[in-house]
Design a protein around this motif. Structure first.
Motif, PDB file in Angstrom:
ATOM      1  N   ALA A  64     111.974 -65.764   2.164  1.00 56.69           N
ATOM      2  CA  ALA A  64     112.966 -66.237   0.842  1.00 56.69           C
ATOM      3  C   ALA A  64     114.602 -65.834   0.064  1.00 56.69           C
ATOM      4  CB  ALA A  64     112.418 -66.064  -0.767  1.00 56.69           C
ATOM      5  N   ALA A  65     114.878 -64.755   0.702  1.00 53.73           N
ATOM      6  CA  ALA A  65     115.835 -64.029   0.191  1.00 53.73           C
ATOM      7  C   ALA A  65     117.241 -63.903   0.917  1.00 53.73           C
ATOM      8  CB  ALA A  65     115.782 -62.673  -0.272  1.00 53.73           C
TER       9      ALA A  65
ATOM     10  N   THR B 206     117.228 -66.788  -8.211  1.00 53.95           N
ATOM     11  CA  THR B 206     116.178 -65.735  -8.626  1.00 53.95           C
ATOM     12  C   THR B 206     114.804 -65.978  -8.498  1.00 53.95           C
ATOM     13  OG1 THR B 206     117.832 -65.386 -11.323  1.00 53.95           O
ATOM     14  CG2 THR B 206     115.632 -64.400 -10.668  1.00 53.95           C
ATOM     15  N   LEU B 207     114.261 -64.757  -7.349  1.00 62.64           N
ATOM     16  CA  LEU B 207     113.139 -64.495  -6.323  1.00 62.64           C
ATOM     17  C   LEU B 207     112.349 -63.859  -7.738  1.00 62.64           C
ATOM     18  CD1 LEU B 207     113.941 -64.191  -3.219  1.00 62.64           C
ATOM     19  CD2 LEU B 207     113.194 -66.333  -4.776  1.00 62.64           C
ATOM     20  N   VAL B 208     110.975 -63.945  -8.507  1.00 64.44           N
ATOM     21  CA  VAL B 208     109.978 -63.604  -8.983  1.00 64.44           C
ATOM     22  C   VAL B 208     108.953 -63.313  -7.628  1.00 64.44           C
ATOM     23  CG1 VAL B 208     108.644 -63.547 -10.622  1.00 64.44           C
ATOM     24  CG2 VAL B 208     110.739 -64.640 -10.527  1.00 64.44           C
ATOM     25  N   SER B 209     108.276 -61.940  -7.350  1.00 65.94           N
ATOM     26  CA  SER B 209     106.914 -62.102  -7.040  1.00 65.94           C
ATOM     27  C   SER B 209     105.217 -61.341  -7.924  1.00 65.94           C
ATOM     28  CB  SER B 209     107.018 -61.721  -5.812  1.00 65.94           C
ATOM     29  OG  SER B 209     106.159 -61.660  -4.967  1.00 65.94           O
TER      30      SER B 209
ATOM     31  N   GLU C  51     102.513 -52.333  -3.678  1.00 61.29           N
ATOM     32  CA  GLU C  51     102.951 -54.138  -4.235  1.00 61.29           C
ATOM     33  C   GLU C  51     104.141 -54.482  -4.230  1.00 61.29           C
ATOM     34  OE1 GLU C  51      99.692 -56.682  -3.392  1.00 61.29           O
ATOM     35  OE2 GLU C  51      99.542 -55.527  -5.413  1.00 61.29           O
ATOM     36  N   ALA C  52     104.732 -54.205  -5.656  1.00 58.08           N
ATOM     37  CA  ALA C  52     106.050 -53.055  -6.248  1.00 58.08           C
ATOM     38  C   ALA C  52     107.353 -53.659  -5.698  1.00 58.08           C
ATOM     39  CB  ALA C  52     105.593 -53.605  -8.282  1.00 58.08           C
ATOM     40  N   GLU C  53     106.952 -52.048  -5.257  1.00 56.95           N
ATOM     41  CA  GLU C  53     108.234 -51.701  -4.616  1.00 56.95           C
ATOM     42  C   GLU C  53     108.113 -52.206  -3.259  1.00 56.95           C
ATOM     43  OE1 GLU C  53     106.491 -47.598  -3.543  1.00 56.95           O
ATOM     44  OE2 GLU C  53     106.952 -46.569  -5.473  1.00 56.95           O
ATOM     45  N   ARG C  54     107.581 -52.996  -2.326  1.00 52.37           N
ATOM     46  CA  ARG C  54     107.133 -53.224  -1.214  1.00 52.37           C
ATOM     47  C   ARG C  54     108.502 -54.778  -1.817  1.00 52.37           C
ATOM     48  NH1 ARG C  54     105.655 -53.096   4.269  1.00 52.37           N
ATOM     49  NH2 ARG C  54     107.352 -55.558   4.982  1.00 52.37           N
TER      50      ARG C  54
ATOM     51  N   GLY D 209     113.451 -58.068  -1.480  1.00 51.49           N
ATOM     52  CA  GLY D 209     114.662 -59.119  -2.695  1.00 51.49           C
ATOM     53  C   GLY D 209     114.591 -59.585  -3.561  1.00 51.49           C
ATOM     54  N   ALA D 210     112.746 -59.107  -3.888  1.00 46.45           N
ATOM     55  CA  ALA D 210     112.250 -59.706  -5.257  1.00 46.45           C
ATOM     56  C   ALA D 210     113.407 -58.930  -6.488  1.00 46.45           C
ATOM     57  CB  ALA D 210     111.189 -59.692  -5.384  1.00 46.45           C
ATOM     58  N   ASP D 211     113.779 -60.217  -7.481  1.00 43.81           N
ATOM     59  CA  ASP D 211     114.478 -60.003  -8.621  1.00 43.81           C
ATOM     60  C   ASP D 211     114.189 -59.306  -9.443  1.00 43.81           C
ATOM     61  OD1 ASP D 211     117.141 -60.101  -7.357  1.00 43.81           O
ATOM     62  OD2 ASP D 211     116.345 -62.226  -6.898  1.00 43.81           O
ATOM     63  N   GLU D 212     112.604 -59.699  -9.412  1.00 42.83           N
ATOM     64  CA  GLU D 212     111.846 -59.809 -10.994  1.00 42.83           C
ATOM     65  C   GLU D 212     110.381 -59.578 -10.198  1.00 42.83           C
ATOM     66  OE1 GLU D 212     114.402 -62.176 -14.296  1.00 42.83           O
ATOM     67  OE2 GLU D 212     111.945 -62.962 -13.981  1.00 42.83           O
TER      68      GLU D 212
END
Length: 214
Positions: free
Chosen positions: A48-49, A56-59, A76-79, A84-87
């Motif tokens: 997606a990135a 703006t990508l939220v995961s 998971e958050a770090e990955r 490329g997640a923003d939030e």
């Protein structure tokens, strides 16, 4: 608030168990066209990135039940950030909270927040909580330095309510999510104090919105 400002408050969401890359692309295209954010499964963040660099990508992590090991949520958050997640939207462990193990909840949230240089929203699953439990969840999120609290995943009973949003705004900015299917629903949440809306019906929300003041 004009339509563009309203759209920027929407996290257009696709998080179902059968979500395909084509589903994600459709959400990204709609988000790009209408000026929304996109909330997508972590397995698609890297693609997606690259596909939609201006969205703006939220995961999510610990999704949808919040019962993964703390180290797993942190990874998971770090990955997602590296991809490329923003939030990040992390699901609080409701079982730990309801059993009174607030220390474990606090430590877990603090670790996830500290793991990434991104805004972290804590999903508290408000429909499952009594008001005192909801307040405790919000207090723990604030103490962990989270950026937002979020009402619900949409995968348990119930969704966002005006009453819950009003309580939650006493602690942190609020993302109202769960069962918001119309612009009228979204406006009610914004009027209650929400800063962000999460919905799979983002296009309908934007197209149905008429300028208002919040």
């Amino acid at each position: 608030m004009n339509r563009a400002e309203f759209a920027a408050r929407i996290d257009h969401t696709v998080l179902g168990p059968e979500t395909t890359w084509d589903d994600v692309k459709a959400v990204l295209d709609a988000a790009d066209t209408h000026g929304m954010n996109a909330c997508i499964p972590p397995c698609y963040v890297a693609e997606a990135a690259e596909y939609a660099p201006d969205v703006t990508l939220v995961s999510v992590c610990g999704f949808p039940h919040g019962q993964a090991a703390p180290e797993t949520k942190e990874f998971e958050a770090e990955r997602a950030w590296q991809d490329g997640a923003d939030e990040i939207d992390v699901v609080l462990n409701v079982g730990r909270l309801r059993s009174g193990d607030t220390e474990a909840v606090a430590e877990e949230l603090a670790c996830v927040v500290a793991a990434v240089p991104l805004p972290v929203k804590v999903i508290v699953e408000a429909p499952l909580l009594e008001e005192a439990e909801l307040r405790t969840a919000c207090e723990l999120a604030a103490e962990a330095d989270a950026a937002f609290v979020k009402t619900a995943t949409g995968f348990s009973d119930g969704g966002a309510t005006v009453a819950d949003v009003r309580v939650m705004t006493e602690y942190l900015p609020v993302k109202a999510s769960g069962g918001i299917g119309s612009s009228e629903d979204a406006v009610a949440m914004l009027e209650a104090g929400a800063e962000r809306i999460g919905a799979s019906s983002g296009v309908e929300l934007v197209e149905g919105y008429e300028n208002g003041a919040f």
